[in-house]
Design a protein around this motif. Sequence first.
Motif, PDB file in Angstrom:
ATOM      1  N   ALA A  81       0.851  -1.189   0.000  1.00 28.52           N
ATOM      2  CA  ALA A  81       0.000   0.000   0.000  1.00 28.52           C
ATOM      3  C   ALA A  81       0.886   1.237   0.000  1.00 28.52           C
ATOM      4  O   ALA A  81       2.023   1.201   0.480  1.00 28.52           O
ATOM      5  N   SER A 112      -1.822  -3.772  -4.811  1.00 29.30           N
ATOM      6  CA  SER A 112      -2.084  -2.654  -3.905  1.00 29.30           C
ATOM      7  C   SER A 112      -3.468  -2.804  -3.290  1.00 29.30           C
ATOM      8  O   SER A 112      -4.446  -3.059  -3.986  1.00 29.30           O
ATOM      9  N   ASP A 114      -4.721  -0.225  -1.628  1.00 26.78           N
ATOM     10  CA  ASP A 114      -5.165   1.153  -1.421  1.00 26.78           C
ATOM     11  C   ASP A 114      -6.639   1.289  -1.789  1.00 26.78           C
ATOM     12  O   ASP A 114      -7.081   0.759  -2.813  1.00 26.78           O
TER      13      ASP A 114
END
Length: 197
Positions: A81, A112, A114
């Motif tokens: 992240a 990722s 995120d």
Amino acid sequence: MIRKLCLSLTLVAASLSVNAHTLQNKAYHTGEPIPKPMQMTGFIEMQNARIVKDISFTDLKGKEVKISDYRGKLLLLNLWATWCPPCLKEIPALQQLRKDNQGKDIAILSLSIDAEPEIIPAFMQEHGFENFETLTDPTKKVELIMPANVVPATYVFDGAGNLVGFMRGFLHWDDKGVQPYLDQLMAKYAHKTAAQS
């Protein structure tokens, strides 16, 4: 008395159901674990390969990528992240590892977690990682396989897409003991099929 007996039978049935579900998730016994170099101490090679859902992720161009796209290869799925400093330390070594293993029976993917994947390209550019390829998983579908509450983390799948190992936390991927260990994992797992034991 009858009430207690019914409660006991219900608990036994629930226990059997859980155990049956657990057994269904086992693909095969992985055999003797490969001796680990010191750098890989935190890596867990599972005693039983675990059948997992064939979940899909998206690359930064919106293309869907599935675990099953990597059949016949050892797959390393590395979670990271933008808000994770140790993840950034892993990126250069992971990029080099990908280069060093081109043409081998291994795929190394970054994922990722995120919540806002649109921030990733600018983040990459800011840190000099323009060529770093990553998939995105803003809804954390990866949690259908393993928890995503620790990053970095790396999950390892055999050639049939079964989970065979994992490491939670930072790893010096450029350590001299890592590549020989990965070579042994490739030899053991890359060409596994669901029917093999």
